[in-house]
Enzyme design. Sequence first.
Site, PDB file in Angstrom:
ATOM      1  N   ARG A   1     -11.609  -7.818  -1.585  1.00 14.68           N
ATOM      2  CA  ARG A   1     -11.396  -9.210  -1.165  1.00 14.68           C
ATOM      3  C   ARG A   1     -11.759 -10.111  -1.979  1.00 14.68           C
ATOM      4  NH1 ARG A   1      -8.568  -6.401   1.459  1.00 14.68           N
ATOM      5  NH2 ARG A   1      -8.581  -5.813   3.695  1.00 14.68           N
TER       6      ARG A   1
ATOM      7  N   GLY B   1      -9.576  -2.426   0.579  1.00 23.55           N
ATOM      8  CA  GLY B   1     -10.816  -3.208   1.063  1.00 23.55           C
ATOM      9  C   GLY B   1     -11.176  -4.407   0.053  1.00 23.55           C
TER      10      GLY B   1
ATOM     11  N   GLY C   1      -3.968  -5.839  -1.248  1.00 23.13           N
ATOM     12  CA  GLY C   1      -3.298  -5.403  -0.098  1.00 23.13           C
ATOM     13  C   GLY C   1      -3.336  -6.606   0.841  1.00 23.13           C
TER      14      GLY C   1
ATOM     15  N   HIS D   1      -5.167   3.826   2.249  1.00 24.07           N
ATOM     16  CA  HIS D   1      -3.886   3.220   3.049  1.00 24.07           C
ATOM     17  C   HIS D   1      -4.904   2.145   3.984  1.00 24.07           C
ATOM     18  CE1 HIS D   1       0.280   4.207   3.778  1.00 24.07           C
ATOM     19  NE2 HIS D   1       0.249   3.057   4.605  1.00 24.07           N
TER      20      HIS D   1
ATOM     21  N   TYR E   1       8.458   6.486   0.379  1.00 20.71           N
ATOM     22  CA  TYR E   1       7.887   7.765   1.403  1.00 20.71           C
ATOM     23  C   TYR E   1       8.858   8.780   1.299  1.00 20.71           C
ATOM     24  CZ  TYR E   1       4.675   4.567   3.766  1.00 20.71           C
ATOM     25  OH  TYR E   1       3.540   3.505   4.198  1.00 20.71           O
TER      26      TYR E   1
END
Length: 389
Positions: free
Chosen positions: A309, A307, A328, A274, A147
């Site tokens: 999965r 998203g 994620g 994100h 960051y």
Amino acid sequence: VSKSDPGTSAQPGLVEPAGRSVAGLADFELAARRVTSAEIHDFVCGGAEAELTLAHNRSALDAVQLVPRLFVGVSNVSTAAAPLGTASTLPMAIAPMAYQRLLHPDGELATARAAAQAGVPFTIAMLASQTIEEIAKTGAATWFQLYWLRDRGLTRELVQRAEAAGCQALMITADTPRMGRRLRDMRNGFRLRPGVVAANLTDGPRSRAHVGRPGSSAVAEHTDAVFDPTLSWHDLDWIRELTALPLAVKGVLDPRDAARCADMGIDAVVVSNHGGRQLDGAVASLRALPEVYAAVDGRLEVFFDSGLRSGSDVLKALALGADAVLLGRPALWGLAAGGRQGVEAVLSTLREELTVALALAGCADQAAARSLRKDTDPGRWDGHRARPS
Ligand SMILES: Cc1cc2nc3c(=O)[nH]c(=O)nc-3n(C[C@H](O)[C@H](O)[C@H](O)COP(=O)(O)O)c2cc1C
């Protein structure tokens, strides 16, 4: 964070959802839920504001329909890839995710060891709760996520530390000039518990993440205090010149930004919102993918997250132009449910799912996935175009 008795498990060390075995990633979410406090569950699973983008990510993936091919030999489906030149057994890396010791005492070390075992790169978050050097020693192939800090000297120092520790690429997260308003965390007055710290940052400012206030997220207050919101393309040039490592920009949704990254010699873009944690109302990551893919026209690698999965979700991303994906929240569910073994189980589940999905789609490898016919929007047939516009 122990919440309830996790019960016994058929797989040693792995908590399982009550009364049944884990089969898909949703089961790991249930298992994690059993051992994670409500606050930490909210921190991991929550999104910004009304969580519309969080929901869009799923509905966009659910809406994609693929057309399988027939009579293709699929006895040896290959999932091997080399994102940013790092050898990987899957077209996948673990996404940068902060503060993993919130989920399990072994934190990032457990996730990185599982990534090493699976042969998948692990992205060290700047806000990791263990040091770059400790994580690099796990033997995982590592990338470092940056960051932009107000303290430019510290930013430079972190890049140099990552290089010295053997990280093989740098990923700049560009979608976080400030932290999104995550209402669950604000309502919970979320703060880091003692012992979980941003291990790579300096002592003074990082303590801010531990001071809770009702109606406010201490983690957001900390990041807003240390992140530089003035970030410009010019600063990206500064980083490009600072390091010879391959460079990825994470958080790209607009094809114009993707094209500019390509013009600047960036090596990869991560099409990502994100996980719905930044701008609520931002486009579903999957909807942005085909346009980004077309805009960069092969000049850089295109990664995708937000998203995913299942293995068939990964196949959809590959079919729509992704070279690789970032995993994620499911990795964190595995971590909570069983530490290193839990993450290993998530990764082996995904490997099996992707292998089966490729075989059923008639794809012997991921390159074949690109040419599948796909319908991304019910009612608007996308036909067979390999490069949707
Ligand atoms: C708990 C948590 C912490 C995260 N921390 C970071 C971070 O430090 N840096 C970053 O670039 N992205 C971070 N992300 C975003 C992930 O890298 C990724 O983009 C997102 O999780 C993808 O969405 P998904 O989990 O729904 O698949 C974080 C996500 C979660 C859930």
